[in-house]
Design an enzyme around this catalytic site. Structure first.
Site, mmCIF file in Angstrom:
data_model
loop_
_atom_site.group_PDB
_atom_site.id
_atom_site.type_symbol
_atom_site.label_atom_id
_atom_site.label_comp_id
_atom_site.label_asym_id
_atom_site.label_seq_id
_atom_site.Cartn_x
_atom_site.Cartn_y
_atom_site.Cartn_z
ATOM 1 N N THR A 14 65.287 35.347 1.614
ATOM 2 C CA THR A 14 65.450 36.364 2.657
ATOM 3 C C THR A 14 64.570 36.081 3.871
ATOM 4 O O THR A 14 63.533 35.422 3.750
ATOM 5 C CB THR A 14 65.082 37.742 2.054
ATOM 6 O OG1 THR A 14 64.982 38.700 3.096
ATOM 7 C CG2 THR A 14 63.734 37.703 1.328
ATOM 8 N N ASN A 33 69.858 40.399 6.967
ATOM 9 C CA ASN A 33 70.521 41.524 6.269
ATOM 10 C C ASN A 33 72.027 41.343 6.170
ATOM 11 O O ASN A 33 72.701 41.214 7.192
ATOM 12 C CB ASN A 33 70.285 42.830 7.031
ATOM 13 C CG ASN A 33 68.891 43.351 6.847
ATOM 14 O OD1 ASN A 33 67.937 42.695 7.232
ATOM 15 N ND2 ASN A 33 68.766 44.525 6.261
ATOM 16 N N THR A 91 71.550 45.217 -14.228
ATOM 17 C CA THR A 91 70.633 46.317 -13.914
ATOM 18 C C THR A 91 71.454 47.391 -13.204
ATOM 19 O O THR A 91 72.665 47.234 -13.017
ATOM 20 C CB THR A 91 69.536 45.841 -12.934
ATOM 21 O OG1 THR A 91 70.157 45.517 -11.682
ATOM 22 C CG2 THR A 91 68.782 44.635 -13.468
ATOM 23 N N LYS A 136 59.587 37.735 -3.163
ATOM 24 C CA LYS A 136 60.530 36.681 -2.746
ATOM 25 C C LYS A 136 59.758 35.508 -2.119
ATOM 26 O O LYS A 136 60.103 34.347 -2.334
ATOM 27 C CB LYS A 136 61.553 37.231 -1.739
ATOM 28 C CG LYS A 136 62.559 38.195 -2.316
ATOM 29 C CD LYS A 136 63.485 37.580 -3.365
ATOM 30 C CE LYS A 136 64.442 36.563 -2.809
ATOM 31 N NZ LYS A 136 65.439 36.123 -3.817
HETATM 32 P P1 NAD Z 1 71.724 43.094 -5.652
HETATM 33 O O1 NAD Z 1 70.576 43.970 -6.006
HETATM 34 O O2 NAD Z 1 72.970 43.708 -5.159
HETATM 35 O O3 NAD Z 1 72.102 42.152 -6.884
HETATM 36 C C1 NAD Z 1 71.142 41.558 -7.703
HETATM 37 C C2 NAD Z 1 71.819 41.163 -9.001
HETATM 38 O O4 NAD Z 1 70.842 40.516 -9.824
HETATM 39 C C3 NAD Z 1 72.353 42.355 -9.796
HETATM 40 O O5 NAD Z 1 73.646 42.081 -10.275
HETATM 41 C C4 NAD Z 1 71.369 42.502 -10.950
HETATM 42 O O6 NAD Z 1 71.957 43.035 -12.129
HETATM 43 C C5 NAD Z 1 70.934 41.054 -11.130
HETATM 44 N N1 NAD Z 1 69.618 40.957 -11.772
HETATM 45 C C6 NAD Z 1 68.491 41.654 -11.460
HETATM 46 N N2 NAD Z 1 67.494 41.304 -12.291
HETATM 47 C C7 NAD Z 1 67.994 40.363 -13.134
HETATM 48 C C8 NAD Z 1 67.442 39.612 -14.202
HETATM 49 N N3 NAD Z 1 66.168 39.766 -14.580
HETATM 50 N N4 NAD Z 1 68.248 38.727 -14.847
HETATM 51 C C9 NAD Z 1 69.546 38.556 -14.475
HETATM 52 N N5 NAD Z 1 70.116 39.253 -13.484
HETATM 53 C C10 NAD Z 1 69.353 40.145 -12.816
HETATM 54 O O7 NAD Z 1 71.126 42.066 -4.576
HETATM 55 P P2 NAD Z 1 71.839 41.313 -3.377
HETATM 56 O O8 NAD Z 1 71.712 42.131 -2.157
HETATM 57 O O9 NAD Z 1 73.161 40.835 -3.824
HETATM 58 O O10 NAD Z 1 70.838 40.077 -3.215
HETATM 59 C C11 NAD Z 1 71.084 38.852 -3.917
HETATM 60 C C12 NAD Z 1 70.036 37.829 -3.497
HETATM 61 O O11 NAD Z 1 70.101 37.640 -2.082
HETATM 62 C C13 NAD Z 1 68.600 38.256 -3.783
HETATM 63 O O12 NAD Z 1 67.886 37.112 -4.200
HETATM 64 C C14 NAD Z 1 68.088 38.757 -2.442
HETATM 65 O O13 NAD Z 1 66.695 38.596 -2.347
HETATM 66 C C15 NAD Z 1 68.818 37.824 -1.505
HETATM 67 N N6 NAD Z 1 69.068 38.327 -0.143
HETATM 68 C C16 NAD Z 1 69.668 39.543 0.042
HETATM 69 C C17 NAD Z 1 69.960 39.957 1.331
HETATM 70 C C18 NAD Z 1 70.652 41.283 1.583
HETATM 71 O O14 NAD Z 1 70.781 41.682 2.749
HETATM 72 N N7 NAD Z 1 71.142 41.997 0.579
HETATM 73 C C19 NAD Z 1 69.625 39.152 2.423
HETATM 74 C C20 NAD Z 1 69.001 37.925 2.180
HETATM 75 C C21 NAD Z 1 68.742 37.513 0.887
HETATM 76 O O1 DAU Z 2 66.494 41.164 5.653
HETATM 77 C C1 DAU Z 2 67.074 40.829 4.423
HETATM 78 C C2 DAU Z 2 66.856 41.962 3.466
HETATM 79 O O2 DAU Z 2 67.749 43.003 3.876
HETATM 80 C C3 DAU Z 2 67.116 41.587 2.019
HETATM 81 O O3 DAU Z 2 66.176 40.633 1.625
HETATM 82 C C4 DAU Z 2 67.027 42.821 1.117
HETATM 83 O O4 DAU Z 2 67.401 42.466 -0.204
HETATM 84 C C5 DAU Z 2 67.992 43.871 1.635
HETATM 85 O O5 DAU Z 2 67.866 45.058 0.878
HETATM 86 C C6 DAU Z 2 67.708 44.162 3.096
HETATM 87 O O6 DAU Z 2 66.422 44.817 3.261
HETATM 88 P P1 DAU Z 2 66.200 46.038 4.261
HETATM 89 O O7 DAU Z 2 65.047 46.802 3.773
HETATM 90 O O8 DAU Z 2 66.188 45.574 5.669
HETATM 91 O O9 DAU Z 2 67.614 46.799 4.031
HETATM 92 P P2 DAU Z 2 67.986 48.342 3.882
HETATM 93 O O10 DAU Z 2 69.475 48.391 3.788
HETATM 94 O O11 DAU Z 2 67.218 49.033 2.840
HETATM 95 O O12 DAU Z 2 67.540 48.932 5.296
HETATM 96 C C7 DAU Z 2 68.018 48.383 6.530
HETATM 97 C C8 DAU Z 2 67.316 49.119 7.663
HETATM 98 O O13 DAU Z 2 67.800 50.464 7.722
HETATM 99 C C9 DAU Z 2 65.821 49.222 7.498
HETATM 100 O O14 DAU Z 2 65.216 49.135 8.777
HETATM 101 C C10 DAU Z 2 65.607 50.626 6.920
HETATM 102 C C11 DAU Z 2 66.738 51.417 7.541
HETATM 103 N N1 DAU Z 2 67.306 52.525 6.753
HETATM 104 C C12 DAU Z 2 67.621 52.286 5.445
HETATM 105 C C13 DAU Z 2 68.213 53.279 4.683
HETATM 106 C C14 DAU Z 2 68.554 53.050 3.224
HETATM 107 C C15 DAU Z 2 67.582 53.743 7.365
HETATM 108 O O15 DAU Z 2 67.317 53.949 8.569
HETATM 109 N N2 DAU Z 2 68.189 54.714 6.619
HETATM 110 C C16 DAU Z 2 68.507 54.548 5.301
HETATM 111 O O16 DAU Z 2 69.068 55.479 4.689
#
Ligand code: NAD
Ligand code: DAU
Length: 337
Positions: free
Chosen positions: A121, A177, A37, A152
């Protein structure tokens, strides 16, 4: 050799997990399935494509999931739509991938008796008040706020039900996060770093008092490996690195300082609707039962070392993010963010 299927392995955490596994756990033979994606990028795995099998595919494709799961020993399930702000613009892809996609994985691991680790998450628990000293534990009740976090939560409930009703061999982790290399620039930390690198002021939602319990992605992934090695089947593990004293304003100020700007070289923009206030993770179970420790956070440096490494990565890998920058910023600008 053990065969491992990594869903979403071209995304932020998944690709870091693949790199971490190849470096530290050579006994695994890795297949990645990823739909590529907007958030997935095969360039994240460019340097290791000769060491893994890469399948471009959708976890909502039941036939493909059945085939891939049937050929593997372990599934580590990262694939998801992951960005809250996008889920407010259009919830459907979140419902489809996060719920139906997980259902497909569950039916396949049930059919083949395959070991599954489901990545989730802290957002499934909702949020805490700013002055609430409590942290989320494995027993905290679910109370998600956004279309993303509720999808989720639904996926976690499915995994728990498949464990209880069908006895599948699965574990779940709920992490806070993440930050680090290869994170899409729509997310908070890379957005601000690439803003500064582009001469744009960082953007803070609302007052910036919100607290996220930041963890470096390698610390998340070391925890996932410990759970795969030693986790109790059927159990849930909380992963967090004790950064729940750091609010968004402090993070943005630290980024400004580390990048040679004045501490207040940022601007306030519109807040996120329904914005969760505070997340805080109690990872004592993981630490005490499995012996996990985060490496990128310590009481002396806080997030500083991990953030500096992340800033260096975005500075040195401009080609990786530059092409997306205008699109991401114009989508935010439409919302006054
Ligand atoms: P991301 O958006 O960077 O990556 C998601 C990946 O999944 C992408 O490569 C995308 O192409 C793939 N994908 C999406 N839909 C798909 C589908 N239908 N089939 C196959 N592939 C698909 O997300 P991330 O931040 O790496 O998060 C990964 C996992 O960790 C997620 O399950 C998210 O909920 C969880 N998570 C993220 C955070 C965070 O802070 N980013 C924290 C806790 C848990
Ligand atoms: O807590 C785990 C989650 O953390 C994961 O499950 C999600 O996949 C991941 O995207 C993340 O979610 P958040 O919504 O917390 O992350 P984000 O980076 O979007 O934002 C972090 C914090 O910063 C949130 O309080 C919103 C704020 N923010 C975000 C952006 C993009 C800003 O203040 N300015 C910004 O430009």
């Amino acid at each position: 050799m053990k065969k491992m299927l990594v869903t979403g392995g071209a995304g932020f955490i998944g690709s870091n997990f693949v790199h971490y596994t190849l470096k530290n756990r050579p006994e695994y033979e890795i297949t990645v399935v990823d739909k590529l994606t907007y958030a997935g990028n095969s360039a994240n795995l460019e340097t290791v494509l000769d060491k893994i099998e890469f399948v471009t595919g959708d976890i909502c494709d039941r036939g493909l999931v059945d085939k891939l799961v049937g050929e593997t020993d372990i599934v580590v399930h990262f694939a998801a739509e992951s960005h809250n702000d996008n889920s407010l613009r259009d919830p459907w892809p979140f419902i489809n991938t996060n719920i139906i996609g997980t259902y497909n994985i569950l039916e396949a691991v049930r059919a083949y008796g395959t070991r599954l680790h489901h990545i989730s998450t802290d957002e499934v628990f909702g949020d805490l008040e700013l002055d609430d000293p409590n942290r989320f534990t494995e027993e905290t009740a679910y109370n998600p706020s956004s279309p993303y976090s509720s999808s989720k939560a639904a996926s976690d409930h499915l995994v728990r039900a498949w464990i209880r009703s069908f006895g599948i061999q699965a574990t779940i982790s709920n992490c806070s996060n993440n930050y680090g290399p290869y994170q899409h620039i729509e997310k908070f930390i890379p957005r601000q770093i690439t803003n500064i690198l582009s001469g744009i002021k960082p953007k803070l939602y609302g007052t910036g008092e919100q607290v996220r319990d930041w963890i470096h992605v390698d610390d998340h992934n070391s925890a996932v490996h410990l759970i795969l090695d030693k986790g109790r089947l059927g159990d849930t593990y909380i992963i967090g690195a004790d950064n729940d004293h750091v609010n968004n304003k402090m993070v943005i100020e630290l980024i400004c300082e580390l990048m040679g700007k004045g501490k207040d070289w940022y601007e306030h923009v519109n807040d996120r609707p329904g914005h969760d206030m505070r997340y805080a993770m109690d990872s004592r179970k993981l630490k005490h039962e499995l012996g996990w420790q985060p490496e990128f956070t310590d009481t002396e440096s806080g997030m500083k070392n991990g953030l500096q490494q992340t800033i260096d990565w975005y500075t040195n890998n401009r080609d990786w993010w530059q092409a997306d920058k205008d699109t991401v910023e114009s989508a935010y600008a439409k919302q006054g963010q």
